[in-house]
Scaffold this motif. Structure first.
Motif, mmCIF file in Angstrom:
data_model
loop_
_atom_site.group_PDB
_atom_site.id
_atom_site.type_symbol
_atom_site.label_atom_id
_atom_site.label_comp_id
_atom_site.label_asym_id
_atom_site.label_seq_id
_atom_site.Cartn_x
_atom_site.Cartn_y
_atom_site.Cartn_z
ATOM 1 N N GLN A 30 36.851 42.408 33.120
ATOM 2 C CA GLN A 30 37.050 42.952 34.593
ATOM 3 C C GLN A 30 37.788 44.315 34.271
ATOM 4 O OE1 GLN A 30 39.086 40.214 37.380
ATOM 5 N NE2 GLN A 30 37.083 39.444 38.158
ATOM 6 N N THR A 113 46.034 45.414 46.574
ATOM 7 C CA THR A 113 44.885 44.940 45.670
ATOM 8 C C THR A 113 43.618 44.354 46.172
ATOM 9 O OG1 THR A 113 45.851 43.014 44.559
ATOM 10 C CG2 THR A 113 46.247 45.267 43.562
ATOM 11 N N ALA A 114 43.619 43.981 47.412
ATOM 12 C CA ALA A 114 42.737 43.001 47.972
ATOM 13 C C ALA A 114 41.468 43.378 47.867
ATOM 14 C CB ALA A 114 43.108 42.806 49.462
ATOM 15 N N LEU A 116 40.531 45.922 45.884
ATOM 16 C CA LEU A 116 40.260 46.049 44.350
ATOM 17 C C LEU A 116 39.795 44.686 43.715
ATOM 18 C CD1 LEU A 116 40.463 47.732 41.639
ATOM 19 C CD2 LEU A 116 42.646 47.162 41.728
ATOM 20 N N ASP A 117 40.554 43.754 44.138
ATOM 21 C CA ASP A 117 40.089 42.346 43.481
ATOM 22 C C ASP A 117 39.021 41.940 43.908
ATOM 23 O OD1 ASP A 117 42.702 42.169 42.372
ATOM 24 O OD2 ASP A 117 43.559 41.171 43.851
ATOM 25 N N ALA A 118 38.402 42.158 45.112
ATOM 26 C CA ALA A 118 37.050 41.701 45.604
ATOM 27 C C ALA A 118 36.066 42.406 44.939
ATOM 28 C CB ALA A 118 37.031 42.078 47.120
ATOM 29 N N LEU A 120 36.332 43.898 41.775
ATOM 30 C CA LEU A 120 36.195 43.316 40.579
ATOM 31 C C LEU A 120 35.562 42.001 40.158
ATOM 32 C CD1 LEU A 120 39.779 44.464 39.235
ATOM 33 C CD2 LEU A 120 37.759 45.556 38.568
ATOM 34 N N SER A 121 35.763 41.278 41.348
ATOM 35 C CA SER A 121 35.125 39.947 41.445
ATOM 36 C C SER A 121 33.780 39.917 41.731
ATOM 37 C CB SER A 121 35.736 38.658 42.402
ATOM 38 O OG SER A 121 37.297 38.859 42.015
ATOM 39 N N MET A 159 47.548 44.597 39.647
ATOM 40 C CA MET A 159 46.368 43.806 39.427
ATOM 41 C C MET A 159 46.565 42.696 38.524
ATOM 42 S SD MET A 159 43.614 46.219 37.541
ATOM 43 C CE MET A 159 42.450 45.039 36.992
ATOM 44 N N LYS A 160 47.999 42.497 37.745
ATOM 45 C CA LYS A 160 48.077 41.366 36.934
ATOM 46 C C LYS A 160 47.247 41.387 35.505
ATOM 47 C CE LYS A 160 50.720 38.456 40.173
ATOM 48 N NZ LYS A 160 50.709 39.351 41.199
#
Length: 422
Positions: A30, A113-114, A116-118, A120-121, A159-160
């Motif tokens: 990702q 990052t909500a 952003l995470d969605a 990338l997923s 985003m760890k």
């Protein structure tokens, strides 16, 4: 992945960046990409602001100068889509990257990052403009020059990410500037503390603020060249230099000196016949602090007798210190305005100086590093004008004409030369 201005300088280079990003995404990673403005673009936009008004509103200045990164983020998203990679740009206010309201030099607070995470997923590559964020009032902010490195580290922390790869025009961190010492070696790993010291004393590879943030957030940072060929191995297999915690470096005990940096952007100021009494030194540095001028090396000479205006003799001392060369005129003005309070005799300044620094965590467990430095420079007739130290750094001030010689002889003295020139 973070790409600087030279990597984004024109459509062909942006296409090359897109190809590199595609390889990372195709490997199953990702990927979020932080981009700088095209090389020279921010300077152009700053020039427009100054032309419009020398006393520009910093809030509107940020609106203008943030545009450079907005353009490259959109262009990279388009270039990625053109080669079959799902991608979208996320501007600083869209994530959002929340900052304080210190316009033109804002500091990042939190990153949501909500979204952003969605993204990338869902398999998208996120393209994020560096250098910009949004204040609590919804105004666009910028982080100060070089802020894109800081943006990249902050996004990686939020985003760890496994690591933050910073692509630049060099292929890693070297023991010193290879243009001065062809036998300089590229370092596989450097600790956060060492990189912080190297960045602060003249090594231009990474911005100091980004290294400090990486150390605080424990983000593993890798410095790589963006100018290797299309068929170069993946970043995983062809590492540049990793900036990591001390626990990741096994040979800290054996590694005495990591690198040698030089900085010619220093100016030396000497105030003569400063009264030798409590509060005198404070009276020198208070006006400089009020003018936001950073003072580096400081030397106070042994007190001597000085004739006073009444004919009697009093105890006085000379105080020497360094400031950034760009701040010399403001420093002289601030000191002259406070001359009556300080009570100095003469102000002498010199811009023909350079700071040479040796850096290494191994200093903590080895004696004699400073002694070796002074002996080596003395043997070549190089005069030391000032000295400052920290736990893992020794810096000296010398005449600027002797910079290259000092770097070369110290590089050899500490056993840093590679077996063969690169």
């Amino acid at each position: 992945m973070k790409f600087g201005g030279t990597s984004m300088a024109g459509i062909e280079r942006i296409r090359s960046v897109a190809a590199r990003v595609k390889r990372e995404a195709a490997a199953g990673n990702q990927v979020a990409v932080v981009v700088s403005a095209m090389a020279g673009e921010t300077d152009r936009l700053v020039g427009f602001c100054r032309e419009a008004s020398p006393l520009y509103d910093p809030r509107e200045y940020d609106v203008v100068v943030a545009a450079g990164e907005q353009i490259t983020s959109g262009l990279l998203a388009i270039a990625l889509q053109a080669i079959g990679v799902p991608a979208r740009s996320w501007l600083g206010w869209q994530l959002p990257i929340n900052t304080d309201d210190a316009f033109a030099k804002a500091r990042i607070g939190t990153i949501d990052t909500a979204a952003l995470d969605a993204s990338l997923s869902a398999g998208e590559v996120a393209v994020i403009p560096g250098f910009q964020g949004v204040s609590a009032e919804g105004r666009i902010t910028t982080l100060g020059r070089g802020g894109s490195d800081t943006s990249a580290v902050a996004v990686a922390a939020a985003m760890k990410a496994d690591r933050c790869d910073i692509y630049t025009d060099v292929d890693g961190v070297y023991t010193t500037d290879p243009r001065i010492v062809p036998r300089a070696r590229k370092l596989a790993k450097v600790t956060y503390e060492e990189m912080l010291e190297l960045a602060s004393v003249g090594a231009k590879v990474l911005q100091t603020r980004s290294v400090g943030l990486a150390m605080k957030e424990k983000v593993r940072v890798q410095v790589l060249s963006s100018f290797t060929g299309e068929d170069a191995p993946m970043a995983d297999t062809l590492p540049g230099t990793m900036i990591v915690g001390e626990e990741e470096i096994d040979d800290v005990e054996r590694q005495l000196i990591t690198g040698i940096a030089h900085d010619k952007n220093e100016a030396k100021i000497t105030l003569t016949s400063v009264p030798d009494k409590p509060g005198s030194v404070a009276s020198i540095f208070e006006p400089l602090a009020a003018a936001n001028i950073n003072v580096d090396m400081i030397i106070q000479n042994i007190a001597h007798r000085s004739p006073s205006t009444t004919g009697a003799s009093s105890s006085a001392t000379d105080v020497t210190f360094t400031v950034p060369a760009a701040d010399l005129p403001r420093s002289i003005e601030a000191l002259n305005q406070a001359r009556e309070t300080i009570g100095f005799g003469e102000l002498i300044h010199d811009i023909r100086v350079a700071k040479i620094s040796v850096v290494g965590v191994g200093m903590r467990s080895h004696a004699g590093v400073a002694s070796s430095m002074f002996t080596t420079l003395g043997a070549r007739g190089i005069n030391i004008q000032a000295i400052s130290t920290s736990e893992i750094k020794v810096s000296v001030l010398i005449h600027e004409d002797e910079t290259e010689l000092a770097v070369r002889v110290l590089h050899t003295a500490y056993g840093l030369d590679a077996d063969e020139a690169a």
